[in-house]
Design an enzyme around this catalytic site. Structure first.
Site, short mmCIF file in Angstrom:
data_model
loop_
_atom_site.label_atom_id
_atom_site.label_comp_id
_atom_site.label_asym_id
_atom_site.label_seq_id
_atom_site.Cartn_x
_atom_site.Cartn_y
_atom_site.Cartn_z
N GLY A 1 34.22 65.93 39.98
CA GLY A 1 34.00 66.83 38.84
C GLY A 1 32.54 66.98 38.50
O GLY A 1 31.81 65.98 38.39
N ALA B 1 29.99 64.90 32.42
CA ALA B 1 29.98 63.50 32.85
C ALA B 1 29.59 63.38 34.32
O ALA B 1 28.73 62.57 34.69
CB ALA B 1 31.34 62.88 32.58
N GLU C 1 34.96 77.48 16.24
CA GLU C 1 33.76 78.06 16.85
C GLU C 1 34.08 79.44 17.46
O GLU C 1 33.26 80.35 17.43
CB GLU C 1 33.18 77.10 17.90
CG GLU C 1 32.62 75.83 17.23
CD GLU C 1 31.66 75.04 18.10
OE1 GLU C 1 31.96 74.87 19.29
OE2 GLU C 1 30.63 74.58 17.58
N LYS D 1 22.30 73.39 16.90
CA LYS D 1 23.27 73.59 17.98
C LYS D 1 22.55 74.07 19.25
O LYS D 1 22.81 73.59 20.35
CB LYS D 1 24.32 74.62 17.54
CG LYS D 1 25.31 75.01 18.59
CD LYS D 1 26.58 74.21 18.50
CE LYS D 1 27.50 74.53 19.65
NZ LYS D 1 28.75 73.84 19.61
P1 NAD Z 1 41.36 69.59 18.88
O1 NAD Z 1 42.36 68.60 19.29
O2 NAD Z 1 40.09 69.11 18.28
O3 NAD Z 1 42.00 70.63 17.83
C1 NAD Z 1 43.27 71.21 18.02
C2 NAD Z 1 43.85 71.56 16.66
O4 NAD Z 1 45.11 72.20 16.89
C3 NAD Z 1 44.12 70.35 15.78
O5 NAD Z 1 43.59 70.58 14.49
C4 NAD Z 1 45.65 70.26 15.75
O6 NAD Z 1 46.17 69.78 14.52
C5 NAD Z 1 46.06 71.72 15.97
N1 NAD Z 1 47.41 71.83 16.57
C6 NAD Z 1 47.91 71.14 17.61
N2 NAD Z 1 49.19 71.50 17.84
C7 NAD Z 1 49.49 72.45 16.92
C8 NAD Z 1 50.66 73.20 16.64
N3 NAD Z 1 51.79 73.09 17.34
N4 NAD Z 1 50.61 74.08 15.62
C9 NAD Z 1 49.48 74.26 14.89
N5 NAD Z 1 48.36 73.55 15.11
C10 NAD Z 1 48.36 72.66 16.12
O7 NAD Z 1 41.09 70.50 20.20
P2 NAD Z 1 39.88 71.43 20.61
O8 NAD Z 1 39.38 72.20 19.46
O9 NAD Z 1 40.34 72.15 21.82
O10 NAD Z 1 38.75 70.41 21.04
C11 NAD Z 1 38.98 69.52 22.13
C12 NAD Z 1 37.96 68.39 22.09
O11 NAD Z 1 36.65 68.93 22.29
C13 NAD Z 1 37.95 67.70 20.73
O12 NAD Z 1 37.74 66.31 20.94
C14 NAD Z 1 36.77 68.32 20.05
O13 NAD Z 1 36.19 67.44 19.11
C15 NAD Z 1 35.83 68.62 21.19
N6 NAD Z 1 34.97 69.79 20.87
C16 NAD Z 1 33.85 69.55 20.14
C17 NAD Z 1 33.02 70.62 19.80
C18 NAD Z 1 31.78 70.35 18.98
O14 NAD Z 1 31.42 69.17 18.79
N7 NAD Z 1 31.13 71.37 18.45
C19 NAD Z 1 33.35 71.93 20.20
C20 NAD Z 1 34.52 72.14 20.94
C21 NAD Z 1 35.33 71.06 21.26
#
Ligand code: NAD
Length: 393
Positions: A8, A12, A166, A372
């Site tokens: 990958g 990482a 975002e 950012k």
């Molecule tokens: P996430 O897991 O952070 O968020 C998914 C959201 O969807 C959660 O709030 C959850 O409660 C909701 N959800 C899940 N199942 C659901 C359902 N059936 N119905 C309604 N809501 C539901 O996922 P992500 O946003 O894809 O992020 C993935 C990872 O990447 C996370 O660890 C995140 O912190 C990280 N990330 C960080 C940044 C940043 O730091 N700016 C940006 C993008 C992603």
């Protein structure tokens, strides 16, 4: 000479190869990746909303390591790790054996088995899916002028995690331009964001979170908390009996690790393997697991660290140092993570941030957007080089 195989070329994988290639150790490194390019996965929402182009967030993997004689880049898809034979099976070529393996295969979209989510939701997991989501959004909005179907102007964003928020920030920024270009009434666009949990942006201090939520609401986003999605139909998202109609459904409810983890017989949960403190797989002293396929307990809280680019890069540094120590006959050290903070953009020009460098800073507005940009430039620099960051290659 020992052979280290890295799977990958995400945050990482790129970082671990860069560290190893620059170290004073006699080692052969093979980096295997599905695509010839690396993409900044934290910026996929910008591709999906159309505020950035793929070229802005990708760079050629082989070019980065062109001058490193001990690095070989193989473009192929990993299908399985044969842990007994110590070899990596590939879709289009012969298996590659290893002395040490660093598995950094990254994430895939999580549907939690919800009916219709995979078929009817547009996920943002790589360049192709983000571009497909963008094309669908643009085609659907464009079509309104002839269809007059209200659902063409309705967009549902599923989940309110970082990716969703975002994405919403970029979407509300771009919509006025799209309205002008495609001739649809901006005031008739309806954007629903549906979240199972009780809070939005709960990882931030309540005042910052509130500012972010109010900003998006002022641009027309309607948040629905404590509303679990139970089904995704072709033209509506269901929460039990309540329907949220829309012809564009963005599926951003979270991620799990690569399916290769399960296919290779690791003990895992959602394709993430709980690793030892030095990031090696239990019972497999020649295998490191880092990034979104790994799960590392935080010694302070006892909970698993979240999967973020920042943690992936820190893990890569630790895995590289541990490999160098092992090659030199030394011992490994524990992974320790010190967060630099969290930034959530709300479009290109604003955002919220909690920065933990030289004190604790809470930022909102353009200052958060600037931080950012600095983080994303720094991460390009950490993975590639200054020419790649400046786009002069
Ligand atoms: P996430 O897991 O952070 O968020 C998914 C959201 O969807 C959660 O709030 C959850 O409660 C909701 N959800 C899940 N199942 C659901 C359902 N059936 N119905 C309604 N809501 C539901 O996922 P992500 O946003 O894809 O992020 C993935 C990872 O990447 C996370 O660890 C995140 O912190 C990280 N990330 C960080 C940044 C940043 O730091 N700016 C940006 C993008 C992603």
């Amino acid at each position: 000479m020992k052979k280290i195989v890295v799977l990958g070329a995400g945050y990482a994988g790129m970082r671990v190869v860069k560290k190893l290639a620059n170290a004073k150790v006699d080692v052969q490194i093979v980096l295997i990746n599905k695509n010839s390019y690396h993409y900044q996965s934290t910026q996929l929402h910008e591709i999906a909303a159309g505020t950035k182009e793929p070229a802005d967030i990708t760079f050629d993997v082989a070019k980065v390591f062109a001058k490193k004689k001990n690095v070989q880049v193989v473009i192929d898809e990993v299908t399985r790790v044969d842990q007994d034979a110590k070899s990596v099976e590939l879709k289009n070529s012969e298996p590659i054996s290893y002395d040490y393996l660093v598995n950094a295969l990254g994430f895939e979209s999580e549907t939690f088995g919800i009916k219709g989510a995979e078929e009817n939701g547009w996920s943002l997991v790589d360049i192709d899916t983000a571009l497909a989501a963008r094309k669908h959004l643009e085609d659907t909005l464009k079509r309104y002028r002839s269809s007059h179907d209200e659902n063409d102007l309705k967009i549902v964003v599923c989940g309110a995690g970082f990716t969703s928020i975002e994405y919403l920030g970029e979407l509300v920024y771009r919509l006025p331009d799209l309205a002008k270009e495609y001739g649809f009434p901006l005031e008739s666009v309806k954007i629903d964001c549906i979240e199972a949990g009780p809070k939005i942006l709960g990882m931030f201090d309540p005042k910052l979170a509130d500012w972010g939520v109010k900003y998006l609401e002022s641009k027309g986003v309607i948040f629905h908390t404590s509303t679990p999605i139970t089904e995704v139909k072709p033209n509506a998202v269901m929460s039990n009996d309540t329907a949220f109609p829309a012809n564009t459904i963005i599926w951003t409810t979270g991620v799990h690790g690569s399916h290769v983890i399960e296919d290779s017989g690791y003990e895992q949960k959602r394709n993430r393997v709980v690793v030892k403190e030095d990031l090696r797989v239990k019972g497999q002293p020649d295998q490191f697991m880092i990034g979104d396929v790994s799960a590392v307990p935080d010694p302070v809280s006892g909970r698993l660290y979240p999967t973020t680019a920042q943690i992936s890069i820190a893990q890569a540094d630790c895995a590289a140092e541990n490999l160098i120590a092992l090659l030199n006959g030394g011992t490994t050290k524990k992974f320790v993570f010190k967060s630099l903070g969290t930034v959530c953009s709300l479009g290109p020009k604003t955002g919220i941030a909690a920065i933990d460098m030289m004190g604790h800073w809470k930022l909102k507005g353009w200052l958060a957007a600037v931080s950012k940009k600095m983080i994303s430039d720094r991460s390009t620099l950490e993975l590639a080089d200054i020419r790649t960051m400046l786009g002069t290659d």
